[in-house]
Design an enzyme around this catalytic site. Structure first.
Site, PDB file in Angstrom:
ATOM      1  N   ASP A   1       9.139  -4.336  -3.899  1.00 61.84           N
ATOM      2  CA  ASP A   1       8.554  -5.658  -3.874  1.00 61.84           C
ATOM      3  C   ASP A   1       7.385  -5.702  -4.686  1.00 61.84           C
ATOM      4  O   ASP A   1       6.927  -6.892  -4.969  1.00 61.84           O
ATOM      5  CB  ASP A   1       8.430  -5.724  -2.456  1.00 61.84           C
ATOM      6  CG  ASP A   1       7.674  -7.231  -2.101  1.00 61.84           C
ATOM      7  OD1 ASP A   1       8.534  -8.159  -2.588  1.00 61.84           O
ATOM      8  OD2 ASP A   1       6.637  -7.221  -1.396  1.00 61.84           O
TER       9      ASP A   1
ATOM     10  N   ASP B   1       0.414  10.698   7.022  1.00 64.82           N
ATOM     11  CA  ASP B   1      -0.851   9.753   6.956  1.00 64.82           C
ATOM     12  C   ASP B   1      -1.937  10.987   6.634  1.00 64.82           C
ATOM     13  O   ASP B   1      -1.901  12.168   7.250  1.00 64.82           O
ATOM     14  CB  ASP B   1      -1.302   9.138   8.174  1.00 64.82           C
ATOM     15  CG  ASP B   1      -2.109   7.841   7.606  1.00 64.82           C
ATOM     16  OD1 ASP B   1      -3.164   8.221   7.153  1.00 64.82           O
ATOM     17  OD2 ASP B   1      -1.761   6.687   7.703  1.00 64.82           O
TER      18      ASP B   1
ATOM     19  N   HIS C   1      -1.707  -0.534   9.649  1.00 62.16           N
ATOM     20  CA  HIS C   1      -1.160  -1.551  10.246  1.00 62.16           C
ATOM     21  C   HIS C   1       0.389  -1.833   9.974  1.00 62.16           C
ATOM     22  O   HIS C   1       1.210  -2.206  10.937  1.00 62.16           O
ATOM     23  CB  HIS C   1      -1.979  -2.821   9.792  1.00 62.16           C
ATOM     24  CG  HIS C   1      -3.449  -2.578  10.122  1.00 62.16           C
ATOM     25  ND1 HIS C   1      -4.500  -2.042   9.420  1.00 62.16           N
ATOM     26  CD2 HIS C   1      -4.038  -3.605  11.214  1.00 62.16           C
ATOM     27  CE1 HIS C   1      -5.495  -2.237  10.196  1.00 62.16           C
ATOM     28  NE2 HIS C   1      -5.436  -2.939  11.236  1.00 62.16           N
ATOM     29  N   ILE C   2       0.837  -1.816   8.918  1.00 67.54           N
ATOM     30  CA  ILE C   2       2.121  -2.059   8.702  1.00 67.54           C
ATOM     31  C   ILE C   2       2.939  -0.793   8.921  1.00 67.54           C
ATOM     32  O   ILE C   2       4.101  -1.129   9.560  1.00 67.54           O
ATOM     33  CB  ILE C   2       2.174  -2.463   6.787  1.00 67.54           C
ATOM     34  CG1 ILE C   2       1.476  -3.611   6.739  1.00 67.54           C
ATOM     35  CG2 ILE C   2       3.833  -2.650   6.715  1.00 67.54           C
ATOM     36  CD1 ILE C   2       1.513  -4.072   5.120  1.00 67.54           C
TER      37      ILE C   2
ATOM     38  N   GLU D   1       2.989  -7.028 -12.935  1.00 68.59           N
ATOM     39  CA  GLU D   1       3.703  -8.336 -12.095  1.00 68.59           C
ATOM     40  C   GLU D   1       3.209  -9.661 -13.183  1.00 68.59           C
ATOM     41  O   GLU D   1       2.072  -9.688 -13.427  1.00 68.59           O
ATOM     42  CB  GLU D   1       3.386  -8.316 -10.715  1.00 68.59           C
ATOM     43  CG  GLU D   1       3.814  -7.120  -9.886  1.00 68.59           C
ATOM     44  CD  GLU D   1       3.230  -7.271  -8.536  1.00 68.59           C
ATOM     45  OE1 GLU D   1       2.578  -8.466  -8.203  1.00 68.59           O
ATOM     46  OE2 GLU D   1       3.719  -6.218  -7.832  1.00 68.59           O
TER      47      GLU D   1
ATOM     48  N   HIS E   1       7.004  -9.543  -4.827  1.00 68.43           N
ATOM     49  CA  HIS E   1       5.826  -9.313  -4.100  1.00 68.43           C
ATOM     50  C   HIS E   1       5.847 -10.324  -3.203  1.00 68.43           C
ATOM     51  O   HIS E   1       4.792 -11.033  -2.947  1.00 68.43           O
ATOM     52  CB  HIS E   1       4.672  -9.420  -5.121  1.00 68.43           C
ATOM     53  CG  HIS E   1       3.486  -8.795  -4.505  1.00 68.43           C
ATOM     54  ND1 HIS E   1       2.502  -8.104  -5.084  1.00 68.43           N
ATOM     55  CD2 HIS E   1       2.917  -8.685  -3.283  1.00 68.43           C
ATOM     56  CE1 HIS E   1       1.581  -7.360  -4.511  1.00 68.43           C
ATOM     57  NE2 HIS E   1       1.850  -7.462  -3.312  1.00 68.43           N
ATOM     58  N   ILE E   2       6.818 -10.586  -2.215  1.00 65.89           N
ATOM     59  CA  ILE E   2       6.942 -11.405  -1.204  1.00 65.89           C
ATOM     60  C   ILE E   2       6.724 -10.742   0.411  1.00 65.89           C
ATOM     61  O   ILE E   2       7.149 -11.573   1.170  1.00 65.89           O
ATOM     62  CB  ILE E   2       8.183 -12.339  -1.023  1.00 65.89           C
ATOM     63  CG1 ILE E   2       9.416 -11.411  -1.516  1.00 65.89           C
ATOM     64  CG2 ILE E   2       8.051 -13.272  -2.379  1.00 65.89           C
ATOM     65  CD1 ILE E   2      10.727 -12.054  -1.211  1.00 65.89           C
ATOM     66  N   GLY E   3       6.554  -9.463   0.327  1.00 67.73           N
ATOM     67  CA  GLY E   3       6.416  -8.835   1.586  1.00 67.73           C
ATOM     68  C   GLY E   3       5.781  -9.652   2.490  1.00 67.73           C
ATOM     69  O   GLY E   3       6.056  -9.509   3.607  1.00 67.73           O
ATOM     70  N   GLY E   4       4.495  -9.977   2.247  1.00 70.48           N
ATOM     71  CA  GLY E   4       3.647 -10.876   3.125  1.00 70.48           C
ATOM     72  C   GLY E   4       3.816 -12.138   3.110  1.00 70.48           C
ATOM     73  O   GLY E   4       2.931 -12.896   3.792  1.00 70.48           O
TER      74      GLY E   4
ATOM     75  N   ALA F   1       6.873  -1.474  -0.597  1.00 77.39           N
ATOM     76  CA  ALA F   1       6.361  -2.652  -0.582  1.00 77.39           C
ATOM     77  C   ALA F   1       4.683  -2.438  -0.468  1.00 77.39           C
ATOM     78  O   ALA F   1       4.069  -3.421   0.309  1.00 77.39           O
ATOM     79  CB  ALA F   1       6.988  -3.537   0.660  1.00 77.39           C
TER      80      ALA F   1
HETATM   81  P1  NAI Z   1      -3.591   0.113   6.097  1.00 78.33           P
HETATM   82  O1  NAI Z   1      -5.211   0.318   5.567  1.00 78.33           O
HETATM   83  O2  NAI Z   1      -3.753  -0.669   7.633  1.00 78.33           O
HETATM   84  O3  NAI Z   1      -2.942   1.583   6.064  1.00 78.33           O
HETATM   85  C1  NAI Z   1      -2.890   2.377   5.128  1.00 78.33           C
HETATM   86  C2  NAI Z   1      -2.593   3.681   5.646  1.00 78.33           C
HETATM   87  O4  NAI Z   1      -2.364   4.713   4.561  1.00 78.33           O
HETATM   88  C3  NAI Z   1      -3.740   4.251   6.306  1.00 78.33           C
HETATM   89  O5  NAI Z   1      -3.204   4.929   7.863  1.00 78.33           O
HETATM   90  C4  NAI Z   1      -4.287   5.254   5.484  1.00 78.33           C
HETATM   91  O6  NAI Z   1      -4.887   6.296   6.061  1.00 78.33           O
HETATM   92  C5  NAI Z   1      -2.879   5.876   4.759  1.00 78.33           C
HETATM   93  N1  NAI Z   1      -3.238   6.499   3.522  1.00 78.33           N
HETATM   94  C6  NAI Z   1      -4.219   6.316   2.516  1.00 78.33           C
HETATM   95  N2  NAI Z   1      -3.875   6.975   1.476  1.00 78.33           N
HETATM   96  C7  NAI Z   1      -2.990   8.048   1.790  1.00 78.33           C
HETATM   97  C8  NAI Z   1      -2.308   8.891   1.149  1.00 78.33           C
HETATM   98  N3  NAI Z   1      -2.587   9.533   0.326  1.00 78.33           N
HETATM   99  N4  NAI Z   1      -1.153   9.592   2.042  1.00 78.33           N
HETATM  100  C9  NAI Z   1      -0.638   8.986   3.042  1.00 78.33           C
HETATM  101  N5  NAI Z   1      -1.380   8.186   3.767  1.00 78.33           N
HETATM  102  C10 NAI Z   1      -2.410   7.693   3.185  1.00 78.33           C
HETATM  103  O7  NAI Z   1      -2.916  -0.802   5.190  1.00 78.33           O
HETATM  104  P2  NAI Z   1      -1.749  -1.852   5.334  1.00 78.33           P
HETATM  105  O8  NAI Z   1      -2.327  -3.050   5.905  1.00 78.33           O
HETATM  106  O9  NAI Z   1      -0.805  -1.266   6.438  1.00 78.33           O
HETATM  107  O10 NAI Z   1      -1.004  -1.921   4.014  1.00 78.33           O
HETATM  108  C11 NAI Z   1      -0.546  -1.028   3.369  1.00 78.33           C
HETATM  109  C12 NAI Z   1      -0.085  -1.283   2.104  1.00 78.33           C
HETATM  110  O11 NAI Z   1       0.618  -2.529   1.860  1.00 78.33           O
HETATM  111  C13 NAI Z   1      -1.164  -1.656   1.089  1.00 78.33           C
HETATM  112  O12 NAI Z   1      -1.295  -1.117  -0.147  1.00 78.33           O
HETATM  113  C14 NAI Z   1      -1.378  -3.219   0.936  1.00 78.33           C
HETATM  114  O13 NAI Z   1      -1.752  -3.691  -0.283  1.00 78.33           O
HETATM  115  C15 NAI Z   1       0.250  -3.463   0.891  1.00 78.33           C
HETATM  116  N6  NAI Z   1       0.718  -4.781   1.135  1.00 78.33           N
HETATM  117  C16 NAI Z   1       1.650  -5.396   0.600  1.00 78.33           C
HETATM  118  C17 NAI Z   1       1.913  -6.387   0.775  1.00 78.33           C
HETATM  119  C18 NAI Z   1       3.219  -7.099   0.055  1.00 78.33           C
HETATM  120  O14 NAI Z   1       3.343  -8.338   0.016  1.00 78.33           O
HETATM  121  N7  NAI Z   1       4.238  -6.312  -0.391  1.00 78.33           N
HETATM  122  C19 NAI Z   1       1.366  -7.555   1.899  1.00 78.33           C
HETATM  123  C20 NAI Z   1       0.414  -6.752   2.696  1.00 78.33           C
HETATM  124  C21 NAI Z   1      -0.074  -5.565   2.203  1.00 78.33           C
END
Ligand code: NAI
Length: 405
Positions: free
Chosen positions: A257, A174, A154-155, A262, A285-288, A231
């Site tokens: 981030d 990915d 998603h991100i 933490e 940790h303010i990314g979101g 992040a």
């Molecule tokens: P998502 O589940 O939509 O995407 C994650 C992607 O990583 C998937 O396409 C998956 O196939 C891929 N992936 C998994 N293992 C992998 C590997 N070993 N090598 C390469 N690709 C791999 O998750 P989303 O929503 O995009 O979030 C991503 C990260 O961001 C998560 O860790 C989430 O916790 C973090 N996050 C951080 C925030 C912040 O405030 N900094 C806020 C929201 C999310």
């Protein structure tokens, strides 16, 4: 007539959730703080639905004392604060909002790429203390540079679109086959991505595979004077190795981030070996964490509540088989949550047939623990039938929304 539903929203959940739920005719009460276990035990018997954020712990004791609950909402991303096993065992789905802050994270990364290329934070801090560093040395545009996105979910994919619109070339890696958006290019290996990227931005989940996935070997593969942005989760980067890569000037900077350790609250002190290093942006940790994300989370979980209460749709529940059937208000809709053991469906259908009810549609989804059955049914006494089904020894919960006359 719809069932009267009382909802308790704790921890200052965004007001849009209350507005949305009240517009559906539900009664909503608010708590500005995070209720203790004792308070929950006292309050919950009056409510059918509970909404919390990340601070409120929902223990097994609280859940077992309140089997009447319909559903719970975590108006945040994580659901660790809720005992999901106990929640499933009493037939209560838990909803969260995992993707409402996607855009906020992607925007922060864009800001950080520009910030790193212009040493924005360092120069600003110096200007604050009277130092005037007017120089183009080491300052670059991001246009034309290559962004390597690790994890195109998603991100990652949202970032890809934003970055291209600013003139960056995007490559990604990915483990799952993903459709490249715009002109983004898939990389076959992580190494391939590291070798050609000016920015490496991490957007993977925390798994055993991603733990320390960026450590000294990976830093060595990164281009000289490139930047790292994390992040995603703190465990993905080996911080000591990052410090070495920065001190040796192999990397020109980084923006971090998320950290392996933490602080648990804003009152606790934050410590990291990255503190004090040049061109290193550290954020708590303010990314979101934006007002827009809070608004979107409020709407997303409120909508999950509405869909479950009105239509028994469990789509998006983290601890439940996901079932989403189109609304059919002209017939009654019954749900039965039961222990996933052989023969239950036969028993339920036996009672339906004994009641002379006509089944319009039936859907069963199961996981290893429970079965979630939805039946659209023409029946004279819906509540009577639901009571009979609930008496089955393996039934956990049975509810009905009656047809609209
Ligand atoms: P998502 O589940 O939509 O995407 C994650 C992607 O990583 C998937 O396409 C998956 O196939 C891929 N992936 C998994 N293992 C992998 C590997 N070993 N090598 C390469 N690709 C791999 O998750 P989303 O929503 O995009 O979030 C991503 C990260 O961001 C998560 O860790 C989430 O916790 C973090 N996050 C951080 C925030 C912040 O405030 N900094 C806020 C929201 C999310």
């Amino acid at each position: 007539m719809s069932i009267p539903v009382k909802i308790l929203l704790a921890e200052n959940i965004h007001s849009v959730a209350k507005e949305r739920l009240e517009s559906e005719g539900f009664q909503v009460d608010l708590l500005s703080h995070s209720p203790s276990e004792e308070e929950l035990l006292k309050l919950l018997p009056q409510y059918q639905v509970l909404g919390i954020r990340s601070k409120t712990e929902i223990s097994e004791k609280v859940l077992k004392a309140n089997p009447h609950l319909l559903c719970i909402g975590a108006f945040c991303i994580g659901t660790n604060q809720i005992n999901l096993k106990a929640s499933t065992s009493i037939g209560v789905p838990v909803f969260n909002a995992p993707h409402s802050n996607t855009r906020s994270v992607a925007e922060l990364v864009i800001a950080e790429m520009i910030g790193l290329c212009r040493q924005l934070c360092d120069r600003s801090m110096k200007a604050h203390v009277g130092e005037w560093i007017k120089s183009a040395d080491g300052s670059r545009e991001i246009r034309g540079k290559t962004l390597g996105i690790v994890g195109y979910g998603h991100i990652g994919s949202q970032l890809s679109v934003l970055a291209e619109s600013l003139g960056l070339k995007v490559v990604f890696y990915d483990i799952v086959k993903k459709l490249p958006l715009g002109n983004a290019q898939v990389m076959r290996t992580l190494s391939e991505l590291l070798e050609i990227s000016d920015f490496v931005s991490l957007h993977v989940p925390e798994t055993s595979q991603t733990k320390n996935m960026i450590s000294s070997a990976e830093f060595k593969k990164m281009k000289k004077d490139s930047f790292l942005i994390n992040a995603s989760r703190g465990s993905v980067v080996e911080i000591e190795d990052l410090v070495v890569a920065l001190k040796s000037k192999h990397l020109a900077g980084c923006a971090i981030d998320v950290f392996p350790m933490e602080p648990s609250s804003n009152k606790e002190k934050f410590q990291s070996p990255l503190q004090g290093l040049p061109n290193v942006i550290l954020t708590p940790h303010i990314g979101g964490s934006t007002e827009e994300a809070q608004y979107a989370i409020g709407l997303e979980v409120a909508e999950s509540f509405r869909r479950f209460i009105r239509m028994w749709s469990s789509a998006g529940a983290v601890n439940f088989p996901n079932v989403d059937l189109p609304a059919r208000p002209s017939v009654s809709r019954m749900i039965n949550i039961h222990k996933n053991e052989p023969g239950v469906l036969g028993e339920v259908n036996g009672l339906i047939s004994k009641a002379g009810a006509n089944i319009q549609a039936q859907y069963l989804a199961t996981d290893e623990k429970i079965g979630y059955l939805i039946v659209d049914i023409e029946v004279v006494d819906g509540h009577g039938l639901a009571n009979e089904i609930q008496k089955l020894t393996r039934s956990i919960k049975t509810r009905v929304v009656l047809a609209q006359k």
